[in-house]
Design a protein around this motif. Structure first.
Motif, PDB file in Angstrom:
ATOM      1  N   SER A 418       0.829  -1.202   0.000  1.00 47.13           N
ATOM      2  CA  SER A 418       0.000   0.000   0.000  1.00 47.13           C
ATOM      3  C   SER A 418       0.861   1.249   0.000  1.00 47.13           C
ATOM      4  O   SER A 418       1.915   1.280   0.643  1.00 47.13           O
ATOM      5  N   ILE A 419       0.395   2.251  -0.709  1.00 44.53           N
ATOM      6  CA  ILE A 419       1.063   3.549  -0.703  1.00 44.53           C
ATOM      7  C   ILE A 419       0.038   4.623  -0.386  1.00 44.53           C
ATOM      8  O   ILE A 419      -1.147   4.483  -0.709  1.00 44.53           O
ATOM      9  N   LEU A 420       0.489   5.680   0.259  1.00 42.02           N
ATOM     10  CA  LEU A 420      -0.364   6.809   0.585  1.00 42.02           C
ATOM     11  C   LEU A 420       0.092   8.017  -0.212  1.00 42.02           C
ATOM     12  O   LEU A 420       1.292   8.327  -0.255  1.00 42.02           O
ATOM     13  N   LEU A 421      -0.855   8.693  -0.830  1.00 44.03           N
ATOM     14  CA  LEU A 421      -0.540   9.925  -1.559  1.00 44.03           C
ATOM     15  C   LEU A 421      -1.713  10.876  -1.510  1.00 44.03           C
ATOM     16  O   LEU A 421      -2.825  10.491  -1.116  1.00 44.03           O
ATOM     17  N   ASP A 422      -1.479  12.100  -1.886  1.00 41.84           N
ATOM     18  CA  ASP A 422      -2.545  13.091  -1.922  1.00 41.84           C
ATOM     19  C   ASP A 422      -3.600  12.650  -2.940  1.00 41.84           C
ATOM     20  O   ASP A 422      -3.273  12.143  -4.018  1.00 41.84           O
ATOM     21  N   SER A 423      -4.858  12.860  -2.600  1.00 41.45           N
ATOM     22  CA  SER A 423      -5.958  12.372  -3.451  1.00 41.45           C
ATOM     23  C   SER A 423      -5.926  12.940  -4.866  1.00 41.45           C
ATOM     24  O   SER A 423      -6.454  12.322  -5.796  1.00 41.45           O
ATOM     25  N   LYS A 424      -5.303  14.090  -5.057  1.00 39.08           N
ATOM     26  CA  LYS A 424      -5.247  14.664  -6.409  1.00 39.08           C
ATOM     27  C   LYS A 424      -4.375  13.816  -7.336  1.00 39.08           C
ATOM     28  O   LYS A 424      -4.461  13.956  -8.565  1.00 39.08           O
ATOM     29  N   HIS A 425      -3.540  12.918  -6.778  1.00 43.21           N
ATOM     30  CA  HIS A 425      -2.696  12.049  -7.594  1.00 43.21           C
ATOM     31  C   HIS A 425      -3.286  10.644  -7.765  1.00 43.21           C
ATOM     32  O   HIS A 425      -2.650   9.781  -8.371  1.00 43.21           O
ATOM     33  N   LYS A 426      -4.483  10.427  -7.247  1.00 40.62           N
ATOM     34  CA  LYS A 426      -5.072   9.080  -7.269  1.00 40.62           C
ATOM     35  C   LYS A 426      -5.245   8.527  -8.692  1.00 40.62           C
ATOM     36  O   LYS A 426      -4.830   7.405  -8.987  1.00 40.62           O
ATOM     37  N   ILE A 427      -5.871   9.298  -9.561  1.00 39.33           N
ATOM     38  CA  ILE A 427      -6.157   8.809 -10.915  1.00 39.33           C
ATOM     39  C   ILE A 427      -4.872   8.464 -11.650  1.00 39.33           C
ATOM     40  O   ILE A 427      -4.753   7.403 -12.274  1.00 39.33           O
ATOM     41  N   GLU A 428      -3.896   9.349 -11.567  1.00 38.63           N
ATOM     42  CA  GLU A 428      -2.618   9.079 -12.222  1.00 38.63           C
ATOM     43  C   GLU A 428      -1.955   7.828 -11.642  1.00 38.63           C
ATOM     44  O   GLU A 428      -1.385   7.022 -12.379  1.00 38.63           O
ATOM     45  N   ALA A 429      -2.038   7.652 -10.333  1.00 43.93           N
ATOM     46  CA  ALA A 429      -1.433   6.471  -9.694  1.00 43.93           C
ATOM     47  C   ALA A 429      -2.105   5.188 -10.170  1.00 43.93           C
ATOM     48  O   ALA A 429      -1.427   4.213 -10.515  1.00 43.93           O
ATOM     49  N   LEU A 430      -3.437   5.173 -10.211  1.00 44.53           N
ATOM     50  CA  LEU A 430      -4.151   3.970 -10.641  1.00 44.53           C
ATOM     51  C   LEU A 430      -3.820   3.617 -12.094  1.00 44.53           C
ATOM     52  O   LEU A 430      -3.595   2.448 -12.434  1.00 44.53           O
ATOM     53  N   ARG A 431      -3.784   4.632 -12.954  1.00 45.15           N
ATOM     54  CA  ARG A 431      -3.509   4.373 -14.377  1.00 45.15           C
ATOM     55  C   ARG A 431      -2.062   3.957 -14.596  1.00 45.15           C
ATOM     56  O   ARG A 431      -1.785   3.036 -15.379  1.00 45.15           O
ATOM     57  N   SER A 432      -1.145   4.607 -13.905  1.00 45.52           N
ATOM     58  CA  SER A 432       0.270   4.268 -14.061  1.00 45.52           C
ATOM     59  C   SER A 432       0.555   2.860 -13.561  1.00 45.52           C
ATOM     60  O   SER A 432       1.275   2.087 -14.206  1.00 45.52           O
ATOM     61  N   LEU A 433      -0.013   2.504 -12.406  1.00 43.95           N
ATOM     62  CA  LEU A 433       0.167   1.153 -11.873  1.00 43.95           C
ATOM     63  C   LEU A 433      -0.432   0.106 -12.817  1.00 43.95           C
ATOM     64  O   LEU A 433       0.169  -0.959 -13.038  1.00 43.95           O
ATOM     65  N   HIS A 434      -1.592   0.417 -13.369  1.00 38.65           N
ATOM     66  CA  HIS A 434      -2.243  -0.540 -14.269  1.00 38.65           C
ATOM     67  C   HIS A 434      -1.371  -0.777 -15.505  1.00 38.65           C
ATOM     68  O   HIS A 434      -1.187  -1.939 -15.938  1.00 38.65           O
ATOM     69  N   ASN A 435      -0.867   0.284 -16.086  1.00 45.24           N
ATOM     70  CA  ASN A 435      -0.040   0.153 -17.285  1.00 45.24           C
ATOM     71  C   ASN A 435       1.276  -0.590 -16.994  1.00 45.24           C
ATOM     72  O   ASN A 435       1.792  -1.298 -17.870  1.00 45.24           O
ATOM     73  N   ARG A 436       1.778  -0.429 -15.807  1.00 47.65           N
ATOM     74  CA  ARG A 436       3.064  -1.046 -15.450  1.00 47.65           C
ATOM     75  C   ARG A 436       2.927  -2.500 -14.996  1.00 47.65           C
ATOM     76  O   ARG A 436       3.801  -3.318 -15.248  1.00 47.65           O
ATOM     77  N   LEU A 437       1.792  -2.818 -14.349  1.00 40.68           N
ATOM     78  CA  LEU A 437       1.653  -4.137 -13.715  1.00 40.68           C
ATOM     79  C   LEU A 437       0.848  -5.142 -14.533  1.00 40.68           C
ATOM     80  O   LEU A 437       0.968  -6.353 -14.312  1.00 40.68           O
ATOM     81  N   PHE A 438       0.023  -4.647 -15.469  1.00 37.42           N
ATOM     82  CA  PHE A 438      -0.828  -5.594 -16.214  1.00 37.42           C
ATOM     83  C   PHE A 438      -0.551  -5.527 -17.709  1.00 37.42           C
ATOM     84  O   PHE A 438      -0.237  -4.506 -18.246  1.00 37.42           O
TER      85      PHE A 438
END
Length: 438
Positions: A418-438
């Motif tokens: 788990s990682i914690l970040l400011d909510s304004k970075h949530k969408i970018e984090a989800l998309r970046s993780l998806h592109n990198r992990l799947f």
């Protein structure tokens, strides 16, 4: 016996209520758990708020407007004069109960919970009356007769078993039972609830109590996806998860499943299947004891409205008992902690319940300097992170290296980074993780 739970969208209109029989087999022994009709709980919350504000005029307008929706619903649901009459009497009764609270001098949380219970009481009885009208035998089991929580708001499975068993045994030839999700009684015998999303929890608790063959959670999506399909493109449903993986995903933001609903099923080893009311042929997601997959990242979820509390104290250095004293503060205020990281002189942790935040901070400040960050999001990556795996945590962190990560939790679970970040970075984090992990 199977337990089938249908959410608010699954009973959101007369057509959908009638369509339940396309999924429910009246010849198979099962308990069907229903939520309130879509939009009802939100409307009841508004009505309760109006009573709380002593705004009787607004409350009356809200009650009349919502009753009109039910008037239209029963006209579409029932085809006989007798059926329509019974439906009308039912909604008249429940809306009279709601309106009666306008006469009270003081509106309490107990009364608010009675109002919230009316939604499930109406939806289940309306479907029972519909089945009666078309000649399908069913038995209505009032959840308030067997669902109970203790003084810590924890369900009592043994009590549920003790109470529901004779109710089922009283109808040995009946196949179809109907009951309410969400609502229960508390340790004082008052009407209470399992909080929002609690119908999933009801289904899981009943499944555990009766040792069901399977618990089915029917929603409007075809199983648990490997990321949030509302934000990320090209997500896909996961065919099979183990209980631990599903629990992590539910707790850290996968909206399809109530966070607590996995645990009763896991404890009593009752498989849970997530299915789509709008596409009953879709495979969905099976959650069971043997659903883990070694060396694989399974899914990503995000939990919003997180508050981080940072405690810096030189007294923490080499001081045993420090963390215990800090945790005891959160325990006294019944505030769960999501994530925690520590160093020699500081501890950071996160919570999602801020109802007692000011009191907690006041007590924690006795131990050192306290900082608070609100508007945070926990992004949780679930998969096999056991001791024999390697490289996955690095891939997770590499995917978000361009974002300001506030906290990282790794090693506390074999299934979660788990990682914690400011909510304004949530969408970018989800998309970046998806592109990198799947």
């Amino acid at each position: 016996m199977k337990i089938l739970k249908f959410g608010g969208t699954s009973v959101g209109s007369a057509a959908r209520i009638k369509g339940l029989l396309e999924i429910v087999d009246p010849n198979e022994r099962q308990i069907v758990v229903l939520s309130a009709v879509s939009g009802t709980t939100n409307a009841l919350v508004e009505i309760g708020q109006a009573f709380l504000n002593r705004d009787k005029q607004s409350a009356k307008q809200l009650i009349d407007a919502h009753k009109d929706k039910y008037e239209e619903l029963i006209k579409e649901l029932f085809t006989t004069e007798e059926g329509l009459k019974k439906g009308k009497q039912l909604i008249d009764h429940h809306f009279h109960v709601i309106a009666s609270f306008a006469n009270n001098e003081v509106f309490t949380p107990t009364e608010e919970k009675v109002i919230l219970a009316q939604g499930e009481l109406m939806s289940t009885t309306l479907w029972h009356f519909h089945l009666e009208e078309i000649g399908v035998p069913s038995v209505l089991l009032p959840a308030l007769d067997f669902m109970k929580i203790d003084e810590d708001n924890e369900p009592v499975v043994d009590y549920i078993t003790q109470k529901i068993t004779p109710l089922l045994e009283a109808h040995p030839t009946n196949k179809l039972f109907i009951t309410q999700g969400f609502i229960c009684r508390n340790s004082f015998g008052e009407v209470d609830n399992l909080r929002r999303g609690g119908s999933d929890y009801t289904a899981s608790l009943i499944g555990a109590a009766v040792q069901a063959e399977e618990i089915q959670i029917w929603t409007d999506i075809d199983g648990m996806h490997n990321n949030d399909p509302r934000i990320v493109k090209n997500t896909s449903p996961i065919a099979h998860l183990c209980f631990d993986e599903a629990a992590e995903l539910a707790y850290f933001g996968a909206k399809i499943l109530h966070p607590q609903s996995v645990f009763p099923a896991q404890r009593y080893n009752v498989p849970v299947r997530l299915l789509n009311t709008m596409d009953p042929t879709a495979h969905g997601t099976l959650i069971s004891k043997g659903g883990s997959e070694k060396g694989v990242i399974r899914a990503i979820a995000a939990k919003d409205s997180i508050t981080a509390i940072h405690i810096h104290s030189s007294r923490m250095l080499l001081a045993y008992g420090f963390l215990r004293k800090v945790f005891e503060i959160f325990e006294r205020y019944k505030t769960p902690i999501d994530m925690i990281t520590t160093s020699e002189v500081a501890v950071s942790l996160t919570i999602d319940d801020t109802s007692n935040l000011l009191e907690i901070i006041k007590e924690v400040e006795l131990f050192g300097k306290v900082g608070v960050d609100e508007g945070q999001t926990i992004v949780c990556v679930v998969g096999d992170f056991g001791a024999n795996t390697h490289g996955y945590a690095a891939r997770v962190l590499d995917a978000v290296k361009h974002l300001p990560v506030r906290m990282i939790s790794y090693g506390g679970s074999d299934y979660n980074v788990s990682i914690l970040l400011d909510s304004k970075h949530k969408i970018e984090a989800l998309r970046s993780l998806h592109n990198r992990l799947f």
